[in-house]
Design a protein around this motif. Structure first.
Motif, PDB file in Angstrom:
ATOM      1  N   LEU A  93       0.831  -1.201   0.000  1.00 43.23           N
ATOM      2  CA  LEU A  93       0.000   0.000   0.000  1.00 43.23           C
ATOM      3  C   LEU A  93       0.869   1.256   0.000  1.00 43.23           C
ATOM      4  O   LEU A  93       0.573   2.223  -0.712  1.00 43.23           O
ATOM      5  CB  LEU A  93      -0.945  -0.001   1.200  1.00 43.23           C
ATOM      6  CG  LEU A  93      -1.864   1.207   1.344  1.00 43.23           C
ATOM      7  CD1 LEU A  93      -2.740   1.392   0.112  1.00 43.23           C
ATOM      8  CD2 LEU A  93      -2.704   1.071   2.607  1.00 43.23           C
ATOM      9  N   LEU A  94       1.950   1.243   0.773  1.00 37.96           N
ATOM     10  CA  LEU A  94       2.870   2.387   0.780  1.00 37.96           C
ATOM     11  C   LEU A  94       3.477   2.613  -0.601  1.00 37.96           C
ATOM     12  O   LEU A  94       3.575   3.754  -1.068  1.00 37.96           O
ATOM     13  CB  LEU A  94       3.993   2.171   1.801  1.00 37.96           C
ATOM     14  CG  LEU A  94       3.683   2.540   3.236  1.00 37.96           C
ATOM     15  CD1 LEU A  94       4.806   2.076   4.156  1.00 37.96           C
ATOM     16  CD2 LEU A  94       3.457   4.034   3.374  1.00 37.96           C
ATOM     17  N   GLU A  95       3.893   1.542  -1.251  1.00 38.46           N
ATOM     18  CA  GLU A  95       4.462   1.658  -2.596  1.00 38.46           C
ATOM     19  C   GLU A  95       3.422   2.225  -3.564  1.00 38.46           C
ATOM     20  O   GLU A  95       3.736   3.080  -4.385  1.00 38.46           O
ATOM     21  CB  GLU A  95       4.958   0.294  -3.088  1.00 38.46           C
ATOM     22  CG  GLU A  95       6.187  -0.203  -2.375  1.00 38.46           C
ATOM     23  CD  GLU A  95       6.570  -1.625  -2.774  1.00 38.46           C
ATOM     24  OE1 GLU A  95       6.007  -2.159  -3.755  1.00 38.46           O
ATOM     25  OE2 GLU A  95       7.444  -2.198  -2.095  1.00 38.46           O
ATOM     26  N   TYR A  96       2.201   1.738  -3.450  1.00 35.17           N
ATOM     27  CA  TYR A  96       1.118   2.226  -4.301  1.00 35.17           C
ATOM     28  C   TYR A  96       0.878   3.713  -4.054  1.00 35.17           C
ATOM     29  O   TYR A  96       0.723   4.489  -4.995  1.00 35.17           O
ATOM     30  CB  TYR A  96      -0.155   1.419  -4.043  1.00 35.17           C
ATOM     31  CG  TYR A  96      -1.295   1.809  -4.934  1.00 35.17           C
ATOM     32  CD1 TYR A  96      -1.392   1.305  -6.227  1.00 35.17           C
ATOM     33  CD2 TYR A  96      -2.263   2.703  -4.495  1.00 35.17           C
ATOM     34  CE1 TYR A  96      -2.426   1.685  -7.058  1.00 35.17           C
ATOM     35  CE2 TYR A  96      -3.299   3.094  -5.317  1.00 35.17           C
ATOM     36  CZ  TYR A  96      -3.376   2.582  -6.609  1.00 35.17           C
ATOM     37  OH  TYR A  96      -4.405   2.968  -7.422  1.00 35.17           O
ATOM     38  N   ALA A  97       0.866   4.112  -2.793  1.00 31.19           N
ATOM     39  CA  ALA A  97       0.641   5.517  -2.445  1.00 31.19           C
ATOM     40  C   ALA A  97       1.765   6.395  -3.001  1.00 31.19           C
ATOM     41  O   ALA A  97       1.506   7.509  -3.480  1.00 31.19           O
ATOM     42  CB  ALA A  97       0.531   5.677  -0.933  1.00 31.19           C
ATOM     43  N   GLU A  98       2.992   5.909  -2.940  1.00 28.08           N
ATOM     44  CA  GLU A  98       4.119   6.675  -3.477  1.00 28.08           C
ATOM     45  C   GLU A  98       3.962   6.874  -4.979  1.00 28.08           C
ATOM     46  O   GLU A  98       4.207   7.964  -5.500  1.00 28.08           O
ATOM     47  CB  GLU A  98       5.436   5.993  -3.149  1.00 28.08           C
ATOM     48  CG  GLU A  98       5.809   6.105  -1.680  1.00 28.08           C
ATOM     49  CD  GLU A  98       7.033   5.285  -1.300  1.00 28.08           C
ATOM     50  OE1 GLU A  98       7.667   4.666  -2.195  1.00 28.08           O
ATOM     51  OE2 GLU A  98       7.344   5.247  -0.099  1.00 28.08           O
ATOM     52  N   LYS A  99       3.546   5.818  -5.687  1.00 26.45           N
ATOM     53  CA  LYS A  99       3.320   5.939  -7.130  1.00 26.45           C
ATOM     54  C   LYS A  99       2.184   6.907  -7.423  1.00 26.45           C
ATOM     55  O   LYS A  99       2.199   7.601  -8.435  1.00 26.45           O
ATOM     56  CB  LYS A  99       3.017   4.569  -7.741  1.00 26.45           C
ATOM     57  CG  LYS A  99       4.223   3.661  -7.784  1.00 26.45           C
ATOM     58  CD  LYS A  99       3.869   2.297  -8.339  1.00 26.45           C
ATOM     59  CE  LYS A  99       5.056   1.361  -8.238  1.00 26.45           C
ATOM     60  NZ  LYS A  99       4.708  -0.002  -8.649  1.00 26.45           N
ATOM     61  N   ALA A 100       1.197   6.946  -6.530  1.00 28.69           N
ATOM     62  CA  ALA A 100       0.060   7.864  -6.685  1.00 28.69           C
ATOM     63  C   ALA A 100       0.403   9.254  -6.169  1.00 28.69           C
ATOM     64  O   ALA A 100      -0.444  10.151  -6.200  1.00 28.69           O
ATOM     65  CB  ALA A 100      -1.157   7.313  -5.944  1.00 28.69           C
ATOM     66  N   GLN A 101       1.615   9.429  -5.697  1.00 27.86           N
ATOM     67  CA  GLN A 101       2.124  10.701  -5.186  1.00 27.86           C
ATOM     68  C   GLN A 101       1.263  11.259  -4.055  1.00 27.86           C
ATOM     69  O   GLN A 101       0.901  12.440  -4.046  1.00 27.86           O
ATOM     70  CB  GLN A 101       2.276  11.715  -6.320  1.00 27.86           C
ATOM     71  CG  GLN A 101       3.260  11.272  -7.364  1.00 27.86           C
ATOM     72  CD  GLN A 101       3.415  12.269  -8.488  1.00 27.86           C
ATOM     73  OE1 GLN A 101       2.579  13.125  -8.702  1.00 27.86           O
ATOM     74  NE2 GLN A 101       4.513  12.146  -9.219  1.00 27.86           N
ATOM     75  N   THR A 102       0.950  10.396  -3.103  1.00 23.15           N
ATOM     76  CA  THR A 102       0.214  10.833  -1.918  1.00 23.15           C
ATOM     77  C   THR A 102       0.841  10.208  -0.687  1.00 23.15           C
ATOM     78  O   THR A 102       1.381   9.104  -0.755  1.00 23.15           O
ATOM     79  CB  THR A 102      -1.287  10.484  -1.996  1.00 23.15           C
ATOM     80  OG1 THR A 102      -1.949  11.064  -0.876  1.00 23.15           O
ATOM     81  CG2 THR A 102      -1.521   8.992  -2.023  1.00 23.15           C
ATOM     82  N   GLN A 103       0.787  10.920   0.406  1.00 19.70           N
ATOM     83  CA  GLN A 103       1.333  10.378   1.651  1.00 19.70           C
ATOM     84  C   GLN A 103       0.247  10.133   2.694  1.00 19.70           C
ATOM     85  O   GLN A 103       0.517   9.701   3.797  1.00 19.70           O
ATOM     86  CB  GLN A 103       2.402  11.308   2.214  1.00 19.70           C
ATOM     87  CG  GLN A 103       1.915  12.696   2.547  1.00 19.70           C
ATOM     88  CD  GLN A 103       2.997  13.545   3.175  1.00 19.70           C
ATOM     89  OE1 GLN A 103       3.773  13.063   3.993  1.00 19.70           O
ATOM     90  NE2 GLN A 103       3.052  14.804   2.787  1.00 19.70           N
ATOM     91  N   TYR A 104      -1.006  10.408   2.298  1.00 19.02           N
ATOM     92  CA  TYR A 104      -2.126  10.240   3.218  1.00 19.02           C
ATOM     93  C   TYR A 104      -3.085   9.166   2.718  1.00 19.02           C
ATOM     94  O   TYR A 104      -3.310   9.044   1.520  1.00 19.02           O
ATOM     95  CB  TYR A 104      -2.888  11.551   3.394  1.00 19.02           C
ATOM     96  CG  TYR A 104      -2.066  12.624   4.047  1.00 19.02           C
ATOM     97  CD1 TYR A 104      -1.929  12.658   5.427  1.00 19.02           C
ATOM     98  CD2 TYR A 104      -1.404  13.578   3.301  1.00 19.02           C
ATOM     99  CE1 TYR A 104      -1.158  13.639   6.046  1.00 19.02           C
ATOM    100  CE2 TYR A 104      -0.631  14.555   3.903  1.00 19.02           C
ATOM    101  CZ  TYR A 104      -0.514  14.577   5.273  1.00 19.02           C
ATOM    102  OH  TYR A 104       0.255  15.538   5.882  1.00 19.02           O
ATOM    103  N   PHE A 105      -3.667   8.430   3.648  1.00 18.59           N
ATOM    104  CA  PHE A 105      -4.665   7.435   3.283  1.00 18.59           C
ATOM    105  C   PHE A 105      -5.996   8.119   3.012  1.00 18.59           C
ATOM    106  O   PHE A 105      -6.354   9.090   3.660  1.00 18.59           O
ATOM    107  CB  PHE A 105      -4.859   6.407   4.396  1.00 18.59           C
ATOM    108  CG  PHE A 105      -5.856   5.344   4.020  1.00 18.59           C
ATOM    109  CD1 PHE A 105      -5.487   4.299   3.204  1.00 18.59           C
ATOM    110  CD2 PHE A 105      -7.161   5.433   4.452  1.00 18.59           C
ATOM    111  CE1 PHE A 105      -6.401   3.341   2.826  1.00 18.59           C
ATOM    112  CE2 PHE A 105      -8.095   4.478   4.083  1.00 18.59           C
ATOM    113  CZ  PHE A 105      -7.715   3.425   3.270  1.00 18.59           C
TER     114      PHE A 105
END
Length: 66
Positions: A39-51
């Motif tokens: 999920l963290l890797e996915y968030a980084e690719k999506a350029q977001t640091q918040y859920f």
């Protein structure tokens, strides 16, 4: 219910600590940790640091194929 904006890394660490407090088995915590890393890797690719719900739904659909 109050909305609290917390960075995803901090949210994951808080969840992990809570599982330890509740005496979940290390193997269970490790299983969750694998998904959290993805999920963290996915968030980084999506350029977001918040859920967000949208982030979670997209992760489940695109990565987990759910």
């Amino acid at each position: 219910m109050e909305n609290i904006r917390m960075p995803l890394r901090e949210l994951i660490e808080t969840a992990k600590e809570r599982l330890q407090e509740l005496q979940y088995a290390p193997t269970t915590i490790n299983a969750f940790s694998r998904y959290w890393r993805e999920l963290l890797e996915y968030a980084e690719k999506a350029q977001t640091q918040y859920f967000s719900v949208t982030l979670g739904e997209n992760y489940l659909r695109e990565v987990c194929h759910i």
